[in-house]
Motif scaffolding. Structure first.
Motif, PDB file in Angstrom:
ATOM      1  N   PRO A 156      31.933  43.696  42.603  1.00  0.00           N
ATOM      2  CA  PRO A 156      33.074  44.551  41.851  1.00  0.00           C
ATOM      3  C   PRO A 156      34.263  44.664  42.361  1.00  0.00           C
ATOM      4  O   PRO A 156      34.845  44.855  42.252  1.00  0.00           O
ATOM      5  CB  PRO A 156      32.129  44.516  40.450  1.00  0.00           C
ATOM      6  CG  PRO A 156      31.272  45.278  41.282  1.00  0.00           C
ATOM      7  CD  PRO A 156      30.620  44.590  42.309  1.00  0.00           C
ATOM      8  N   TYR A 216      37.341  40.329  34.121  1.00  0.00           N
ATOM      9  CA  TYR A 216      37.727  39.230  35.355  1.00  0.00           C
ATOM     10  C   TYR A 216      36.446  38.147  35.361  1.00  0.00           C
ATOM     11  O   TYR A 216      36.413  37.094  36.281  1.00  0.00           O
ATOM     12  CB  TYR A 216      37.148  39.888  37.285  1.00  0.00           C
ATOM     13  CG  TYR A 216      37.796  41.335  36.716  1.00  0.00           C
ATOM     14  CD1 TYR A 216      38.712  41.402  37.187  1.00  0.00           C
ATOM     15  CD2 TYR A 216      37.259  43.282  38.025  1.00  0.00           C
ATOM     16  CE1 TYR A 216      39.609  42.528  37.031  1.00  0.00           C
ATOM     17  CE2 TYR A 216      38.631  43.609  38.359  1.00  0.00           C
ATOM     18  CZ  TYR A 216      39.680  43.385  37.580  1.00  0.00           C
ATOM     19  OH  TYR A 216      41.021  44.531  37.810  1.00  0.00           O
ATOM     20  N   TYR A 240      34.033  45.189  34.568  1.00  0.00           N
ATOM     21  CA  TYR A 240      35.306  44.372  34.411  1.00  0.00           C
ATOM     22  C   TYR A 240      35.050  43.516  33.632  1.00  0.00           C
ATOM     23  O   TYR A 240      35.675  42.366  34.685  1.00  0.00           O
ATOM     24  CB  TYR A 240      35.682  43.857  36.052  1.00  0.00           C
ATOM     25  CG  TYR A 240      35.826  45.644  37.345  1.00  0.00           C
ATOM     26  CD1 TYR A 240      36.459  47.357  36.354  1.00  0.00           C
ATOM     27  CD2 TYR A 240      34.836  45.753  37.834  1.00  0.00           C
ATOM     28  CE1 TYR A 240      36.688  47.803  37.242  1.00  0.00           C
ATOM     29  CE2 TYR A 240      34.944  46.947  38.874  1.00  0.00           C
ATOM     30  CZ  TYR A 240      35.932  48.158  38.419  1.00  0.00           C
ATOM     31  OH  TYR A 240      35.837  49.935  38.623  1.00  0.00           O
ATOM     32  N   CYS A 295      30.900  39.891  39.978  1.00  0.00           N
ATOM     33  CA  CYS A 295      29.662  40.454  39.893  1.00  0.00           C
ATOM     34  C   CYS A 295      29.372  41.298  40.633  1.00  0.00           C
ATOM     35  O   CYS A 295      28.532  41.646  40.789  1.00  0.00           O
ATOM     36  CB  CYS A 295      28.668  39.736  38.611  1.00  0.00           C
ATOM     37  SG  CYS A 295      29.663  39.648  37.416  1.00  0.00           S
ATOM     38  N   HIS A 308      37.986  44.493  43.430  1.00  0.00           N
ATOM     39  CA  HIS A 308      38.746  44.842  42.255  1.00  0.00           C
ATOM     40  C   HIS A 308      39.700  45.710  42.393  1.00  0.00           C
ATOM     41  O   HIS A 308      41.213  46.178  41.851  1.00  0.00           O
ATOM     42  CB  HIS A 308      38.159  46.091  41.102  1.00  0.00           C
ATOM     43  CG  HIS A 308      38.627  46.920  40.435  1.00  0.00           C
ATOM     44  ND1 HIS A 308      39.443  47.118  39.336  1.00  0.00           N
ATOM     45  CD2 HIS A 308      39.262  49.120  40.903  1.00  0.00           C
ATOM     46  CE1 HIS A 308      40.428  47.858  38.807  1.00  0.00           C
ATOM     47  NE2 HIS A 308      39.966  49.034  39.713  1.00  0.00           N
ATOM     48  N   PHE A 323      29.225  44.820  32.139  1.00  0.00           N
ATOM     49  CA  PHE A 323      29.536  44.575  33.573  1.00  0.00           C
ATOM     50  C   PHE A 323      30.653  45.123  33.262  1.00  0.00           C
ATOM     51  O   PHE A 323      31.573  45.322  32.443  1.00  0.00           O
ATOM     52  CB  PHE A 323      30.087  42.740  34.146  1.00  0.00           C
ATOM     53  CG  PHE A 323      30.951  43.488  35.294  1.00  0.00           C
ATOM     54  CD1 PHE A 323      30.180  43.124  36.045  1.00  0.00           C
ATOM     55  CD2 PHE A 323      31.804  42.772  35.053  1.00  0.00           C
ATOM     56  CE1 PHE A 323      30.973  43.003  37.849  1.00  0.00           C
ATOM     57  CE2 PHE A 323      33.229  42.480  36.528  1.00  0.00           C
ATOM     58  CZ  PHE A 323      31.950  42.879  37.603  1.00  0.00           C
TER      59      PHE A 323
END
Length: 230
Positions: free
Chosen positions: A143, A183, A180, A140, A147, A178
């Protein structure tokens, strides 16, 4: 062992897989002991493969260079105490090449030989809840960095799904928006690529396996940076 080391890599895997097919249909102590020589030959063949793989991984990840084969392999006997399947022996050979030990939280590289179930995998498994939460928090906080690693074409083409299991919704305490969510829904930080049996019987299995692990390494580095703080 010396005789097995002289065999080409495809022969070593063939010896392993042939034995695993036999034990799958003769999974009892009587057969195992009557054919102990076959097990010893298969075990030696697999350990020779693992030795070569440790050396090859150490070329791009020096943290594993002092590992022995025994550090990375498992007993062939199953723990049947809590399982309805009382078969005494495993049906696969597996090696977890982990710089901090195969029982540590630190993520590592995994090779699995099993008839119709071969795979190349890796990551950090069975993380304690506080460690798992910390890894999610690191994602977090960074990110886009994460990614770029797992969303890159080389990584995503081999390992499109993160984690063996995932929670259904965003974990409590994490932002619902968030970008993504997949994840941070992981319950472990691992990845897996299934391969056919002839992957390990091919002469270039070692380079191909090491190539997958080298692509995996930035992912392991990211999660281990948090895990190793505990």
């Amino acid at each position: 062992m010396a005789m097995t080391q002289k065999l080409s890599s495809d022969k070593r895997a063939e010896i392993c897989l042939q034995y695993l097919r036999q034990i799958a249909v003769n999974n009892n102590r009587e057969w195992f002991h009557e054919h102990r020589d076959l097990y010893d030959e298969a075990r030696a063949a697999f350990e020779s493969m693992v030795h070569d793989l440790i050396v090859r991984i150490a070329a791009f990840d020096p943290s594993v260079q002092y590992l022995t084969v025994a550090d990375c392999t498992y007993r062939f006997y199953r723990d049947t105490r809590f399982s309805p399947d009382k078969s005494p022996y495993k049906r696969h050979f597996g090696a977890y090449i982990n710089a901090r030990g195969k029982k540590s939280n630190h993520g590592g590289y995994y090779m699995h030989l099993e008839p119709e179930g071969c795979l190349v995998a890796g990551g950090a498994y069975c993380l304690p809840s506080d460690v798992l939460r910390a890894v999610r928090q690191s994602i977090c906080e960074q990110p886009e960095t994460f990614h770029r690693i797992v969303g890159s074409d080389p990584f995503h083409s081999l390992f499109p799904v993160l984690g063996e299991t995932r929670v259904k919704t965003i974990p409590k305490g994490f932002p619902k928006d968030f970008p993504y969510p997949e994840y941070i829904r992981c319950k472990d930080y691992s990845c897996c690529h299934l391969v056919p049996e002839d992957f390990f019987t091919a002469p270039d299995w070692l380079e191909r396996t090491a190539g997958m692990f080298e692509i995996m390494k930035p992912f392991l580095d990211f999660v281990n940076a948090t895990i190793d703080e505990f």
